[in-house]
Design an enzyme around this catalytic site. Structure first.
Site, PDB file in Angstrom:
ATOM      1  N   ASP A 172      44.532  55.494  10.813  1.00  0.00           N
ATOM      2  CA  ASP A 172      44.220  54.057  10.888  1.00  0.00           C
ATOM      3  C   ASP A 172      43.118  53.786  11.913  1.00  0.00           C
ATOM      4  OD1 ASP A 172      46.045  53.448   9.015  1.00  0.00           O
ATOM      5  OD2 ASP A 172      47.478  52.436  10.330  1.00  0.00           O
ATOM      6  N   GLU A 207      40.473  54.457   1.950  1.00  0.00           N
ATOM      7  CA  GLU A 207      39.335  54.843   2.804  1.00  0.00           C
ATOM      8  C   GLU A 207      38.020  54.636   2.070  1.00  0.00           C
ATOM      9  OE1 GLU A 207      39.942  56.853   0.172  1.00  0.00           O
ATOM     10  OE2 GLU A 207      39.049  58.634   1.092  1.00  0.00           O
TER      11      GLU A 207
HETATM   12  P1  GH3 Z   1      37.668  63.062  -0.489  1.00  0.00           P
HETATM   13  O1  GH3 Z   1      36.704  63.659   0.441  1.00  0.00           O
HETATM   14  O2  GH3 Z   1      37.637  63.672  -1.839  1.00  0.00           O
HETATM   15  O3  GH3 Z   1      37.542  61.607  -0.545  1.00  0.00           O
HETATM   16  O4  GH3 Z   1      39.114  63.438   0.082  1.00  0.00           O
HETATM   17  P2  GH3 Z   1      40.121  62.468   0.753  1.00  0.00           P
HETATM   18  O5  GH3 Z   1      41.167  63.273   1.426  1.00  0.00           O
HETATM   19  O6  GH3 Z   1      39.377  61.501   1.601  1.00  0.00           O
HETATM   20  O7  GH3 Z   1      40.664  61.668  -0.486  1.00  0.00           O
HETATM   21  P3  GH3 Z   1      42.108  61.440  -1.030  1.00  0.00           P
HETATM   22  O8  GH3 Z   1      41.958  60.369  -2.081  1.00  0.00           O
HETATM   23  O9  GH3 Z   1      42.740  62.758  -1.458  1.00  0.00           O
HETATM   24  O10 GH3 Z   1      42.914  60.879   0.169  1.00  0.00           O
HETATM   25  C1  GH3 Z   1      42.712  59.619   0.707  1.00  0.00           C
HETATM   26  C2  GH3 Z   1      43.777  59.404   1.725  1.00  0.00           C
HETATM   27  O11 GH3 Z   1      43.570  58.177   2.426  1.00  0.00           O
HETATM   28  C3  GH3 Z   1      45.154  59.333   1.124  1.00  0.00           C
HETATM   29  C4  GH3 Z   1      45.798  58.144   1.763  1.00  0.00           C
HETATM   30  O12 GH3 Z   1      47.064  58.404   2.296  1.00  0.00           O
HETATM   31  C5  GH3 Z   1      44.856  57.791   2.860  1.00  0.00           C
HETATM   32  N1  GH3 Z   1      44.865  56.377   3.143  1.00  0.00           N
HETATM   33  C6  GH3 Z   1      44.629  55.332   2.311  1.00  0.00           C
HETATM   34  N2  GH3 Z   1      44.749  54.189   2.960  1.00  0.00           N
HETATM   35  C7  GH3 Z   1      45.047  54.476   4.239  1.00  0.00           C
HETATM   36  C8  GH3 Z   1      45.279  53.688   5.409  1.00  0.00           C
HETATM   37  O13 GH3 Z   1      45.238  52.458   5.413  1.00  0.00           O
HETATM   38  N3  GH3 Z   1      45.565  54.344   6.568  1.00  0.00           N
HETATM   39  C9  GH3 Z   1      45.620  55.686   6.613  1.00  0.00           C
HETATM   40  N4  GH3 Z   1      45.883  56.263   7.765  1.00  0.00           N
HETATM   41  N5  GH3 Z   1      45.419  56.436   5.533  1.00  0.00           N
HETATM   42  C10 GH3 Z   1      45.129  55.853   4.358  1.00  0.00           C
HETATM   43 MG    MG Z   2      38.051  60.145   0.687  1.00  0.00          MG
HETATM   44 MG    MG Z   3      39.001  57.728  -1.889  1.00  0.00          MG
END
Ligand code: GH3
Ligand code: MG
Ligand code: MG
Length: 371
Positions: A266, A292
């Site tokens: 976060d 993200e």
């Molecule tokens: P890539 O380079 O392919 O984008 O890999 P990645 O790991 O960034 O992509 P992936 O879609 O596998 O994972 C995104 C992660 O972001 C999974 C999810 O738990 C995390 N995420 C989404 N929203 C939030 C948030 O508000 N806070 C946090 N800490 N994590 C989040």
């Molecule tokens: Mg990503």
């Molecule tokens: Mg993504």
């Protein structure tokens, strides 16, 4: 009544255009009408031999000139320019008390009825006077009345019996006291309502903010961005540059979460938003699109400038600012970017940018890919 009917045109002529000032003007006009009716009544007393014609005429001239003056200064906007109270309520109340006291001193045996007019003065004041002003007016009224009663009892005791005057005064005091108290209560109620209205407006504005902002990063949220995108079409102003749209996605973000915990994740998102915002120019909008992913709208921006801005953002993020959050792990993002066609729906431009982002990820991440 239609806006242009003769009735509404006459109302606009007499009261001015609709709005706050119209309410004030209509109050002053009502007061003028009341004075006119009282003048008629006084002249009826003259016909009945209860009142001297010259005295009645003097008072009528005083009352009508004053009331007309108040009406004209409110209707013309003069009161708004020169007084802190554009309705002139306190001044009108003071004037009315003078007229009532004068009337009392010249009216014959029927003068007891004149005292009932005092209630009318307080009633008019109820709309606008503050508690202090209402009290002041009540005291001023009673003092003037008391003075006139004493003076008349001393100079003309045959017609103004001091005992009768005293009783009349006490009745007037009770009536004035009670109606002033009511007026004060109403004033307090009014100010409580107005405070509540301010609070509600503030809460509404907060709600509006909350509904359009992302709580974590403070950026506009997806809903606000969708509204904006829908509003911006067709893209670009005449003579301006094209609109450029980019999707930014943090690389390997899942790893950051898995290694350092969700809370650190976060904080990385928050810091990323801070760093990215530094590179925005006025007119650019960066929104949290979800997770993200971020959406960047750059109106009136050619390819080269859009690319340069994103590159500066990439360098800033790579240079850090995340120390203490994710030591030993680089933070980067990939972006898909496209120029919106003039009449193109935003969903199509978004699809293209998304495809480009996919390519940027496949090509090894930490890069900007054009569609
Ligand atoms: P890539 O380079 O392919 O984008 O890999 P990645 O790991 O960034 O992509 P992936 O879609 O596998 O994972 C995104 C992660 O972001 C999974 C999810 O738990 C995390 N995420 C989404 N929203 C939030 C948030 O508000 N806070 C946090 N800490 N994590 C989040
Ligand atoms: Mg990503
Ligand atoms: Mg993504």
């Amino acid at each position: 009544m239609s806006r242009h009917s003769p009735g509404s045109r006459l109302a606009t002529l007499a009261l001015g255009p609709p709005g706050n000032q119209r309410m004030r003007t209509s109050q002053a006009l009502l007061a003028l009408a009341v004075y006119a009716v009282f003048a008629l009544l006084q002249h009826a007393e003259v016909l009945l031999g209860l009142l001297d014609l010259r005295r009645a005429n003097e008072l009528t001239a005083f009352a009508l000139t004053g009331a007309l003056g108040f009406y004209l200064s409110i209707r013309s906007g003069l009161s708004r320019r020169f007084s802190r109270d554009p309705s002139l309520t306190l001044a009108q109340g003071g004037f009315a008390l003078c007229a009532v006291t004068w009337c009392y001193s010249i009216t014959g045996p029927a003068r007891g009825a004149v005292l009932s007019i005092l209630v009318l003065v307080t009633l008019f004041g109820m709309f606008r006077l503050s508690p202090r002003q209402a009290t002041l007016l009540a005291f001023a009224g009673l003092s003037m009345l008391g003075a006139v009663m004493s003076w008349r009892s001393m100079t003309d005791a045959a017609r103004f019996d001091p005992r009768v005057e005293l009783i009349q005064f006490l009745f007037a005091a009770i009536v004035m006291g009670a109606s002033a108290t009511l007026s004060i209560r109403l004033g307090r109620l009014r100010s409580r309502f107005s405070q509540q209205k301010d609070k509600l407006e503030h809460a509404l504005e907060m709600n509006r903010q909350l509904a359009s902002r992302d709580a974590l990063t403070g950026l506009p949220n997806r809903r606000a961005m969708v509204d904006l995108l829908a509003r911006e079409q067709p893209w670009g102003r005449p003579g301006g540059g094209p609109t450029t749209l980019a999707i930014l996605d943090l690389d390997w973000f899942k790893r950051i979460n898995d290694t350092f915990g969700h809370q650190t994740g976060d904080q990385v998102l928050r810091r990323f938003a801070e760093l990215a915002r530094i590179e925005l120019r006025a007119g650019d909008v960066l929104a949290r699109w979800g997770g993200e992913e971020f959406l960047l709208l750059m109106p009136d921006t050619r390819r080269e400038s859009a690319h340069a801005a994103l590159d500066r953002m990439r360098v800033r993020v790579a240079e850090g600012g995340f120390e203490g959050l994710v030591q030993g792990m680089a933070v980067s993002f990939s972006a898909g970017i496209t120029v919106c066609g003039h009449d193109e729906p935003y969903t199509r431009a978004l699809e293209r940018a998304d495809q480009a982002l996919y390519q940027a990820k496949n090509a090894g991440r930490n890069r900007i890919q054009w569609a």
